[in-house]
Design an enzyme around this catalytic site. Structure first.
Site, PDB file in Angstrom:
ATOM      1  N   TRP A  26       0.841  -1.189   0.000  1.00 59.22           N
ATOM      2  CA  TRP A  26       0.000   0.000   0.000  1.00 59.22           C
ATOM      3  C   TRP A  26       0.880   1.243   0.000  1.00 59.22           C
ATOM      4  O   TRP A  26       1.859   1.307   0.747  1.00 59.22           O
ATOM      5  CB  TRP A  26      -0.899   0.017   1.232  1.00 59.22           C
ATOM      6  CG  TRP A  26      -2.133  -0.815   1.069  1.00 59.22           C
ATOM      7  CD1 TRP A  26      -2.238  -2.152   1.270  1.00 59.22           C
ATOM      8  CD2 TRP A  26      -3.414  -0.363   0.648  1.00 59.22           C
ATOM      9  NE1 TRP A  26      -3.513  -2.569   1.008  1.00 59.22           N
ATOM     10  CE2 TRP A  26      -4.266  -1.494   0.625  1.00 59.22           C
ATOM     11  CE3 TRP A  26      -3.940   0.884   0.296  1.00 59.22           C
ATOM     12  CZ2 TRP A  26      -5.605  -1.410   0.262  1.00 59.22           C
ATOM     13  CZ3 TRP A  26      -5.270   0.969  -0.070  1.00 59.22           C
ATOM     14  CH2 TRP A  26      -6.094  -0.163  -0.084  1.00 59.22           C
ATOM     15  N   ASP A  42      -7.513 -10.138   7.096  1.00 57.83           N
ATOM     16  CA  ASP A  42      -7.862  -8.937   7.854  1.00 57.83           C
ATOM     17  C   ASP A  42      -8.579  -9.345   9.131  1.00 57.83           C
ATOM     18  O   ASP A  42      -9.453 -10.215   9.111  1.00 57.83           O
ATOM     19  CB  ASP A  42      -8.812  -8.037   7.059  1.00 57.83           C
ATOM     20  CG  ASP A  42      -8.107  -7.202   6.020  1.00 57.83           C
ATOM     21  OD1 ASP A  42      -6.877  -7.293   5.896  1.00 57.83           O
ATOM     22  OD2 ASP A  42      -8.813  -6.442   5.314  1.00 57.83           O
ATOM     23  N   HIS A  55      -0.305  -6.167   6.084  1.00 59.38           N
ATOM     24  CA  HIS A  55      -1.236  -6.181   4.959  1.00 59.38           C
ATOM     25  C   HIS A  55      -0.520  -6.199   3.609  1.00 59.38           C
ATOM     26  O   HIS A  55      -0.991  -5.616   2.631  1.00 59.38           O
ATOM     27  CB  HIS A  55      -2.198  -4.989   5.058  1.00 59.38           C
ATOM     28  CG  HIS A  55      -3.074  -5.071   6.261  1.00 59.38           C
ATOM     29  ND1 HIS A  55      -4.269  -5.748   6.272  1.00 59.38           N
ATOM     30  CD2 HIS A  55      -2.886  -4.619   7.521  1.00 59.38           C
ATOM     31  CE1 HIS A  55      -4.807  -5.688   7.489  1.00 59.38           C
ATOM     32  NE2 HIS A  55      -3.986  -5.009   8.258  1.00 59.38           N
ATOM     33  N   HIS A 109     -15.612  -3.788   3.836  1.00 59.15           N
ATOM     34  CA  HIS A 109     -15.114  -4.323   5.104  1.00 59.15           C
ATOM     35  C   HIS A 109     -16.215  -4.339   6.163  1.00 59.15           C
ATOM     36  O   HIS A 109     -16.429  -5.351   6.849  1.00 59.15           O
ATOM     37  CB  HIS A 109     -13.941  -3.482   5.618  1.00 59.15           C
ATOM     38  CG  HIS A 109     -12.644  -3.716   4.916  1.00 59.15           C
ATOM     39  ND1 HIS A 109     -12.334  -3.125   3.709  1.00 59.15           N
ATOM     40  CD2 HIS A 109     -11.569  -4.480   5.252  1.00 59.15           C
ATOM     41  CE1 HIS A 109     -11.127  -3.503   3.339  1.00 59.15           C
ATOM     42  NE2 HIS A 109     -10.635  -4.329   4.244  1.00 59.15           N
ATOM     43  N   HIS A 127      -8.512  -4.058  12.167  1.00 56.24           N
ATOM     44  CA  HIS A 127      -7.923  -3.306  11.059  1.00 56.24           C
ATOM     45  C   HIS A 127      -8.772  -2.081  10.706  1.00 56.24           C
ATOM     46  O   HIS A 127      -8.228  -1.032  10.332  1.00 56.24           O
ATOM     47  CB  HIS A 127      -7.799  -4.240   9.849  1.00 56.24           C
ATOM     48  CG  HIS A 127      -7.269  -3.602   8.616  1.00 56.24           C
ATOM     49  ND1 HIS A 127      -6.143  -2.817   8.600  1.00 56.24           N
ATOM     50  CD2 HIS A 127      -7.720  -3.636   7.319  1.00 56.24           C
ATOM     51  CE1 HIS A 127      -5.914  -2.394   7.369  1.00 56.24           C
ATOM     52  NE2 HIS A 127      -6.864  -2.868   6.585  1.00 56.24           N
ATOM     53  N   GLU A 175      -7.344 -11.409   1.501  1.00 59.43           N
ATOM     54  CA  GLU A 175      -7.037 -10.547   0.363  1.00 59.43           C
ATOM     55  C   GLU A 175      -5.756 -11.005  -0.321  1.00 59.43           C
ATOM     56  O   GLU A 175      -4.892 -11.636   0.294  1.00 59.43           O
ATOM     57  CB  GLU A 175      -6.917  -9.089   0.830  1.00 59.43           C
ATOM     58  CG  GLU A 175      -8.253  -8.536   1.320  1.00 59.43           C
ATOM     59  CD  GLU A 175      -8.165  -7.214   2.047  1.00 59.43           C
ATOM     60  OE1 GLU A 175      -9.187  -6.503   2.091  1.00 59.43           O
ATOM     61  OE2 GLU A 175      -7.093  -6.889   2.600  1.00 59.43           O
ATOM     62  N   HIS A 198      -3.109 -12.164   2.715  1.00 58.31           N
ATOM     63  CA  HIS A 198      -3.243 -11.913   4.149  1.00 58.31           C
ATOM     64  C   HIS A 198      -4.698 -11.933   4.594  1.00 58.31           C
ATOM     65  O   HIS A 198      -5.625 -11.775   3.792  1.00 58.31           O
ATOM     66  CB  HIS A 198      -2.606 -10.568   4.530  1.00 58.31           C
ATOM     67  CG  HIS A 198      -3.285  -9.382   3.920  1.00 58.31           C
ATOM     68  ND1 HIS A 198      -2.977  -8.921   2.655  1.00 58.31           N
ATOM     69  CD2 HIS A 198      -4.275  -8.563   4.380  1.00 58.31           C
ATOM     70  CE1 HIS A 198      -3.724  -7.870   2.373  1.00 58.31           C
ATOM     71  NE2 HIS A 198      -4.530  -7.637   3.396  1.00 58.31           N
TER      72      HIS A 198
END
Length: 215
Positions: free
Chosen positions: A18, A54, A48, A159, A58, A171, A52
């Site tokens: 990210w 979540d 992340h 989410h 998160h 994800e 992975h």
């Protein structure tokens, strides 16, 4: 019986992350030449990157953490579907592939599996998509994207909708080379007690007729 297939992103120093987050980095600060016996590696990483799980923490201040999640959800029969022709993962898209009970669901989208490139946007999971999954008994959903929401989203409708319907999130599963169908899944998070997420090693094996009590 089929062989297990790895659907995890390869974790290396070229792995996309990210923007602004901690990238994955591995190095060996202690070598066998130094110790006379062993090499000792060290990693720094966001929770992340790569394939992975979540945890609710998160995206919710008081949400559960990785060790609060039911481990059974990450092991067992799953269904893989291809929704690459849809721009979002909504009820209409899901109804085109699903009708019966499905506890674990992995979704291939139009996003190519390029682990070294972070996408500008992804097909999101919508509120009605999450509700429809819940109606089928889905407890775990995995996507081949880094998020179940648009990359720029702050509301995180996907989410929060999945959390509302008690559906856990995976994800960055790699599904480009995987056919639609029924599989056994193992995608165990690490036992990171206070973590908001965890890298997983996700593997699948095709279910042959009569091989599973898929639920």
């Amino acid at each position: 019986m089929g062989e297990w297939m790895d659907i995890s992103q390869p974790v290396n120093n070229n792995l996309a992350h990210w923007p602004g987050d901690q990238p994955f980095h591995y190095h060996t600060p202690v070598t066998k030449d130094m110790t006379g016996s062993v090499n000792i590696g060290r990693i720094t990483t966001s929770t992340h990157v790569g394939t992975h799980a979540d945890a609710p923490y998160h995206f919710m201040e008081n949400g559960g953490k990785i060790l609060d999640l039911e481990i059974d959800r990450y092991i067992g029969p799953c269904k893989i579907i291809d929704l690459a022709s849809f721009h979002e993962i909504n009820e209409i898209a899901l109804k085109s592939k699903l009708s019966g009970r499905t506890e674990r669901l992995l979704i291939r989208t139009s996003l190519p599996n390029k682990a070294d490139r972070f996408p500008e946007d992804v097909p999101p999971i919508t509120a009605d998509g999450a509700a429809f999954m819940h109606s089928l008994g889905v407890k775990l959903v995995g996507v081949d994207t880094p998020s179940v929401d648009p990359i720029s989203s702050k509301e995180l409708v996907g989410h929060h909708s999945l959390f509302k319907h008690d559906i856990n999130i995976l994800e960055n599963v790699m599904l480009d080379e995987v056919e639609e169908g029924d599989y056994q899944l193992i995608a165990l998070p690490l036992p990171l007690q206070d973590a908001d997420g965890s890298l997983v090693r996700a593997v699948i094996k095709p279910i042959r007729g009569g091989d599973s009590d898929a639920k």
